[in-house]
Enzyme design. Sequence first.
Site: not given
Length: 487
Positions: A231, A233, A260, A263-264, A292-293, A341, A389, A416
């Site tokens: 990730d 991010h 990923d 995001d964030r 997943n993002h 992922h 989750r 992840h």
Amino acid sequence: MTTNEETKAEISPEDVAKADKFKEQANGFFKKQAYGEAIDLYTKAIELNPCNAIYYGNRSMAYLRTECFGAALKDATKAIAVDQGYVKGYYRRAESYMSLGKFKLALNDYQAVATVRPNDAEAKRKALECNKIVKKIAFEKAISVETKSIADSIDFESMALEGDYTGPTLEDGKVTLEFMKQLMDTYKKQGKLHRKYAYKILLDVKQWFMKQPTLVEVPIADDDKFTVCGDIHGQFYDLMNIFDLNGLPSETNPYLFNGDFVDRGSFSVECIFTLFGFKLLYPNHFFMARGNHESHNMNQMYGFEGEVKAKYTTQMSQLFTEVYNWLPLAHLLNQRVLVMHGGLFTKDDVTLDDIRKIDRNREPPEDGLMCELLWSDPQPQNGRESSKRGVGVQFGPDVTNNFLKKNKLDYIIRSHEVKNAGYEVAHDGKCITIFSAPNYCDTMGNRGAFITLQGKDMLPKFTSYDAVPHPDVKPMMYANSLLNMLP
């Protein structure tokens, strides 16, 4: 007496006092972002006094911070069951639902707070904002049948370059190494790629991904090095640090980025155009897997959609969704190592051919093989359990061993999950987690890491690193305001 009152009567004053001490200790760890320790202490408090809604509510928030949305939802629901007047329980549950993309259920909880607290301006605002999302989704669904591809509606040739533009330019419409170096330098100085070239990159990379299979097979020669990153991010300056430590991507320095990307972190646009640029420059030596993002639901909550709209246009954010839907879901390295992922599956006997057959051009579903590839996590004990989750599954060493044996593989690599060292070796060395975003969200204090291996032995070697400084732009700056919950 009711069952809850009967339970309260059975709890000694000493246990009540001990539980409250555990809660206070947990609060201290929470403030230091030590969420795992906080969860353990809230759990001890709950074991001593299961009739205190605050303990469940606080643990729910700690689970939210660690992205265990299913566990957070369960705790928030329990808090409400213990005390229906505990308003924070409704807030916690609403955010859990939001994080899982269940917006109608979130709206019910926001409206519940607004009903019992008619003068609560915050509750009214959140209910209004959530209602807008629900209506927007309903509208998009109603017109989706008639909607054409965004890519088909873009005429980048007619986009003019402003006279004061000094950023990188494509050469004959193609990405070059010089373009990539100028692009990264522009981003380091907080500059911007012109929309004409941004659209061109997106259109070209979509065409590339559309040609790729769901499971990409990657050969690695005996003496060649191959790097796997987890990730990112939106942490652009940490991405640049990876290239400083390990060299720029090239035909002799191939990379796989395992989902990923966005995001964030609030430099997601910079990250994704850098990665897409290298994909176009070295299409057979630079690989990207969906996380997943990389989905519309997550992007509208965790900042990427807002960032693209702020830096470019709504149309471009929609085009990103089309591109993400074509990202491969897994990579097979030298026929020996599978990289995805999230993780493995709720059912036995899944084969590589089953993965190859997945129809990936869509928003990730809530269950099934595609969902689990993106969302699942390993657990230390054998067997399977429902994921904390709230999506995917938790799988044990026996599940990993059975999958590897059936498919004649050595081990799996997945991402992840935040890990303190940036990586974790689990399931007797057969399940490796790699996470490449150090000090995740500027709060977690973790290191980042990447894996290098050589084709002749495929043995993973880990490089860990700390976060590097970045401009004063906070993580989640572009995220949906509904995620800014009460403390």
